[in-house]
Motif scaffolding. Structure first.
Motif, PDB file in Angstrom:
ATOM      1  N   LYS A  99     -36.204   5.743  10.588  1.00 18.28           N
ATOM      2  CA  LYS A  99     -35.055   6.384   9.966  1.00 18.28           C
ATOM      3  C   LYS A  99     -34.881   5.971   8.512  1.00 18.28           C
ATOM      4  O   LYS A  99     -33.856   6.242   7.918  1.00 18.28           O
ATOM      5  CB  LYS A  99     -33.777   6.047  10.734  1.00 18.28           C
ATOM      6  CG  LYS A  99     -33.756   6.571  12.164  1.00 18.28           C
ATOM      7  CD  LYS A  99     -32.463   6.208  12.865  1.00 18.28           C
ATOM      8  CE  LYS A  99     -32.469   6.679  14.318  1.00 18.28           C
ATOM      9  NZ  LYS A  99     -31.217   6.300  15.026  1.00 18.28           N
ATOM     10  N   ARG A 100     -35.867   5.293   7.928  1.00 12.58           N
ATOM     11  CA  ARG A 100     -35.724   4.799   6.560  1.00 12.58           C
ATOM     12  C   ARG A 100     -37.044   4.969   5.812  1.00 12.58           C
ATOM     13  O   ARG A 100     -38.096   4.575   6.309  1.00 12.58           O
ATOM     14  CB  ARG A 100     -35.310   3.328   6.580  1.00 12.58           C
ATOM     15  CG  ARG A 100     -34.643   2.860   5.307  1.00 12.58           C
ATOM     16  CD  ARG A 100     -34.214   1.412   5.466  1.00 12.58           C
ATOM     17  NE  ARG A 100     -33.213   1.235   6.499  1.00 12.58           N
ATOM     18  CZ  ARG A 100     -31.918   1.150   6.269  1.00 12.58           C
ATOM     19  NH1 ARG A 100     -31.459   1.230   5.053  1.00 12.58           N
ATOM     20  NH2 ARG A 100     -31.067   0.988   7.261  1.00 12.58           N
ATOM     21  N   GLN A 150     -34.841   4.106  -2.010  1.00 10.25           N
ATOM     22  CA  GLN A 150     -34.754   4.168  -0.551  1.00 10.25           C
ATOM     23  C   GLN A 150     -34.015   5.434  -0.128  1.00 10.25           C
ATOM     24  O   GLN A 150     -33.056   5.851  -0.769  1.00 10.25           O
ATOM     25  CB  GLN A 150     -34.017   2.935  -0.029  1.00 10.25           C
ATOM     26  CG  GLN A 150     -33.776   2.911   1.460  1.00 10.25           C
ATOM     27  CD  GLN A 150     -33.063   1.636   1.868  1.00 10.25           C
ATOM     28  OE1 GLN A 150     -33.640   0.569   1.935  1.00 10.25           O
ATOM     29  NE2 GLN A 150     -31.784   1.752   2.142  1.00 10.25           N
ATOM     30  N   SER A 167     -32.395   6.680   3.474  1.00  5.78           N
ATOM     31  CA  SER A 167     -32.120   6.345   4.868  1.00  5.78           C
ATOM     32  C   SER A 167     -31.420   7.512   5.552  1.00  5.78           C
ATOM     33  O   SER A 167     -30.675   8.262   4.923  1.00  5.78           O
ATOM     34  CB  SER A 167     -31.262   5.076   4.959  1.00  5.78           C
ATOM     35  OG  SER A 167     -30.050   5.240   4.246  1.00  5.78           O
ATOM     36  N   HIS A 168     -31.678   7.666   6.858  1.00  7.39           N
ATOM     37  CA  HIS A 168     -31.139   8.774   7.643  1.00  7.39           C
ATOM     38  C   HIS A 168     -30.195   8.215   8.702  1.00  7.39           C
ATOM     39  O   HIS A 168     -30.554   7.277   9.429  1.00  7.39           O
ATOM     40  CB  HIS A 168     -32.269   9.563   8.295  1.00  7.39           C
ATOM     41  CG  HIS A 168     -33.260  10.117   7.313  1.00  7.39           C
ATOM     42  ND1 HIS A 168     -33.271  11.435   6.915  1.00  7.39           N
ATOM     43  CD2 HIS A 168     -34.256   9.509   6.612  1.00  7.39           C
ATOM     44  CE1 HIS A 168     -34.244  11.626   6.041  1.00  7.39           C
ATOM     45  NE2 HIS A 168     -34.864  10.465   5.837  1.00  7.39           N
ATOM     46  N   HIS A 169     -28.988   8.809   8.808  1.00  7.09           N
ATOM     47  CA  HIS A 169     -27.952   8.256   9.677  1.00  7.09           C
ATOM     48  C   HIS A 169     -27.364   9.346  10.566  1.00  7.09           C
ATOM     49  O   HIS A 169     -27.103  10.469  10.116  1.00  7.09           O
ATOM     50  CB  HIS A 169     -26.837   7.614   8.843  1.00  7.09           C
ATOM     51  CG  HIS A 169     -27.321   6.533   7.933  1.00  7.09           C
ATOM     52  ND1 HIS A 169     -27.419   5.213   8.305  1.00  7.09           N
ATOM     53  CD2 HIS A 169     -27.770   6.596   6.641  1.00  7.09           C
ATOM     54  CE1 HIS A 169     -27.883   4.500   7.304  1.00  7.09           C
ATOM     55  NE2 HIS A 169     -28.102   5.315   6.279  1.00  7.09           N
ATOM     56  N   MET A 195     -21.090   2.674   3.128  1.00  5.91           N
ATOM     57  CA  MET A 195     -22.305   2.169   2.501  1.00  5.91           C
ATOM     58  C   MET A 195     -21.917   0.990   1.615  1.00  5.91           C
ATOM     59  O   MET A 195     -21.060   1.116   0.743  1.00  5.91           O
ATOM     60  CB  MET A 195     -22.986   3.268   1.675  1.00  5.91           C
ATOM     61  CG  MET A 195     -24.322   2.907   1.097  1.00  5.91           C
ATOM     62  SD  MET A 195     -25.022   4.335   0.193  1.00  5.91           S
ATOM     63  CE  MET A 195     -26.627   3.726  -0.250  1.00  5.91           C
ATOM     64  N   ASP A 215     -25.903  14.366   1.603  1.00  6.09           N
ATOM     65  CA  ASP A 215     -26.543  13.231   0.931  1.00  6.09           C
ATOM     66  C   ASP A 215     -25.504  12.425   0.162  1.00  6.09           C
ATOM     67  O   ASP A 215     -24.832  12.959  -0.727  1.00  6.09           O
ATOM     68  CB  ASP A 215     -27.631  13.705  -0.037  1.00  6.09           C
ATOM     69  CG  ASP A 215     -28.936  14.030   0.678  1.00  6.09           C
ATOM     70  OD1 ASP A 215     -28.944  13.959   1.918  1.00  6.09           O
ATOM     71  OD2 ASP A 215     -29.926  14.356  -0.001  1.00  6.09           O
ATOM     72  N   SER A 222     -28.395   7.927   1.162  1.00  6.52           N
ATOM     73  CA  SER A 222     -28.130   7.918   2.603  1.00  6.52           C
ATOM     74  C   SER A 222     -27.918   9.366   3.030  1.00  6.52           C
ATOM     75  O   SER A 222     -26.959  10.008   2.606  1.00  6.52           O
ATOM     76  CB  SER A 222     -26.894   7.078   2.931  1.00  6.52           C
ATOM     77  OG  SER A 222     -27.148   5.705   2.717  1.00  6.52           O
ATOM     78  N   ARG A 223     -28.838   9.871   3.855  1.00  8.34           N
ATOM     79  CA  ARG A 223     -28.743  11.257   4.343  1.00  8.34           C
ATOM     80  C   ARG A 223     -27.974  11.241   5.655  1.00  8.34           C
ATOM     81  O   ARG A 223     -28.411  10.650   6.642  1.00  8.34           O
ATOM     82  CB  ARG A 223     -30.126  11.856   4.518  1.00  8.34           C
ATOM     83  CG  ARG A 223     -30.141  13.328   4.896  1.00  8.34           C
ATOM     84  CD  ARG A 223     -31.431  13.976   4.450  1.00  8.34           C
ATOM     85  NE  ARG A 223     -31.540  13.992   2.989  1.00  8.34           N
ATOM     86  CZ  ARG A 223     -32.688  14.136   2.339  1.00  8.34           C
ATOM     87  NH1 ARG A 223     -33.831  14.276   3.006  1.00  8.34           N
ATOM     88  NH2 ARG A 223     -32.707  14.125   1.021  1.00  8.34           N
ATOM     89  N   LEU A 224     -26.805  11.881   5.665  1.00  4.92           N
ATOM     90  CA  LEU A 224     -25.890  11.828   6.801  1.00  4.92           C
ATOM     91  C   LEU A 224     -26.018  13.102   7.628  1.00  4.92           C
ATOM     92  O   LEU A 224     -25.806  14.213   7.118  1.00  4.92           O
ATOM     93  CB  LEU A 224     -24.448  11.668   6.312  1.00  4.92           C
ATOM     94  CG  LEU A 224     -24.203  10.565   5.260  1.00  4.92           C
ATOM     95  CD1 LEU A 224     -22.735  10.510   4.913  1.00  4.92           C
ATOM     96  CD2 LEU A 224     -24.690   9.222   5.759  1.00  4.92           C
TER      97      LEU A 224
END
Length: 503
Positions: free
Chosen positions: A380-381, A402, A404-406, A423, A477, A493-495
């Motif tokens: 996921k990262r 970086q 990251s996917h959440h 975050m 994002d 951080s991709r939400l």
């Protein structure tokens, strides 16, 4: 005489000093205007000003910056360095030149260069490729120099470290290592790439802390007969924070103090005729209400049905609680708990897809890392690889460090202002400059990002500006831009926000 009197053989004779003329009365002296009579000695570029008995020549043009006009009517250079009116500062040497001055940089040591204001700035030999590291070595910049170390070119972000085989980044357990910042009395809980501090939770009577210590959950007293002591002929019904005893069909309710007791039992029931006979359990003698018609009760319309979280299903002589697909029915209390299909391997996602659990289901998401990125072990990262071998190093450095996917699962009709994601910066420095912004997927301005302080850490949160109605999915994002040590770095951080159809 006005000026000078001379006695001659013929009598007295008056005379005047230079610059004056004797009037017709042979006594009075008057000033000669050399400027009008053009008897002055001023040159081109000067103007004549008459004075009593003389004249002065004044420059038509001023001396200009860096010069001063003297009483000799000449322009002399001003020594700004000697007068300390220069702006060279402590980092530069002042050298006077005609009409001005020059700031000359003080010599810097090897490994530094002089900036525009004379400061000595470290040269990053690693980025410029001015190092002498061999193949297989990694260049690490230092103040005024660099080091060549034997380690993989893969670099891990805060909260991760290189695995033993050097092929991937693995999570650092700050709780086990004692590197967390939780205060005394708080519990450190490790998370992917970070940790969180859980303060002790205090629950009201009839409830207890949940397994993750984040909330209080009801104690089911009905599971232990020693607690509820409802006795024969009664059933225990759990309610939030307590319980109650209800008598079974054919028993009558009595009270002993604060306790509910059930007496008398139906010993002959004919469901086909919807009738029953009531009598005493011990003697078997029928009661006077023998052969009265029994009335079917819809428990779902009464208080008993309220214990069902989702839906109550009535049946002859009883009822049951049901849950929607994707939920399990908790025993006794009618609570529906989500089934985590991802952890229990009940999903159908392919090997290339990542399973995200949602309320009442799951989603299969294809996560791909862009070029020049490496995927971490948790899938996921994505972390940017070293820019040393990149064709365009400047463009490579500007890429996010970086991505990251959440997974964020939200109940239906979630209220505005509810925090959906937080975050935080792993470490903070006084001179940090940082910004949180939503850069993708927020075209209708449904979400908003803002700075917050969380556990004394610099953080940003994402929250909804309007009520979230499901079922609906969003991909947003959250971008962090961080300026630290004279450099900008970007983190994304991709939400994946999944709004459920259930409350």
């Amino acid at each position: 005489c006005d000026h000078t009197c001379t006695d001659t053989s013929t009598g007295i004779q008056c005379s005047c000093r230079e610059g004056y003329a004797l009037e017709d009365d042979s006594v009075t002296c008057s000033d000669i205007n050399e400027c009008v009579l053009a008897t002055h000695s001023c040159v081109e570029g000067q103007i004549c000003f008459n004075t009593l008995g003389s004249f002065t020549c004044q420059r038509l043009i001023s001396c200009g910056t860096g010069y001063e006009l003297t009483d000799r009517n000449t322009c002399d250079d001003i020594d700004e360095c000697q007068l300390n009116i220069d702006n060279c500062g402590d980092k530069l040497n002042c050298i006077n030149i005609r009409g001005s001055f020059r700031c000359v940089a003080k010599s810097c040591d090897a490994g530094y260069f002089t900036d525009a204001v004379g400061g000595c700035i470290d040269i990053d030999e690693c980025i410029l490729g001015a190092h002498e590291c061999a193949d297989g070595e990694t260049c690490v910049n230092t103040e005024g120099s660099f080091n060549c170390i034997q380690r993989p070119s893969l670099t891990c972000t805060a909260g991760y470290e290189i695995s033993d085989d050097g092929e991937s980044c693995i999570d650092v357990n700050e709780c086990d290592r004692g590197t967390h910042t939780c205060s005394s009395g708080s519990t450190c809980i490790n998370e992917e790439g970070s940790f969180r501090c859980q303060d002790p939770i205090i629950c009201t009577p009839g409830t207890r802390p949940s397994s993750n210590q984040r909330s209080c959950i009801d104690i089911d007293e009905c599971e232990d007969p020693l607690i509820h002591q409802c006795g024969e002929g009664a059933r225990c019904v759990n309610v939030p924070g307590s319980f109650r005893c209800e008598c079974n069909r054919g028993y009558r309710t009595t009270f002993q103090g604060s306790r509910t007791r059930c007496q008398g039992k139906v010993f002959q029931i004919n469901l086909a005729k919807k009738s029953y006979h009531c009598g005493d359990k011990n003697t078997g003698r029928l009661a006077a209400i023998d052969n009265y018609l029994g009335i079917h009760i819809n428990e779902c319309a009464l208080a008993a049905g309220e214990r069902c979280m989702y839906r109550c299903r009535n049946s002859p002589g009883s009822y049951s609680c049901v849950c929607p697909s994707g939920y399990n029915l908790e025993r006794f209390d009618g609570t529906c708990t989500d089934i985590d299909e991802c952890n229990t391997n009940q999903h159908n996602c392919s090997r290339s897809e990542t399973c995200f659990n949602t309320r009442g289901g799951f989603k299969c998401v294809e996560i791909t890392c862009p070029a020049h990125y490496a995927r971490l072990s948790n899938r996921k990262r994505c972390v940017r690889q070293s820019c040393k071998a990149a064709t365009n190093k400047r463009s490579c450095i500007r890429l996010p460090k970086q991505i990251s996917h959440h997974n964020i699962s939200v109940r239906n009709n979630a209220a505005p202002g509810t925090t959906l994601f937080r975050m935080s910066l792993a470490k903070g420095y006084p001179k940090d400059r940082y910004y949180f912004m939503l850069t993708k997927g927020n075209e209708d301005m449904l979400f908003r990002a803002s700075k917050r302080r969380f556990k004394k850490r610099k953080s940003g949160i994402v929250y909804a500006t309007r009520k979230l109605t499901g079922p609906k999915d969003y991909v947003v994002d959250l971008t962090l831009k961080l300026y630290r040590k004279r450099r900008w770095a970007t983190f994304i951080s991709r939400l994946y926000i999944f709004v459920s159809e259930f409350h």
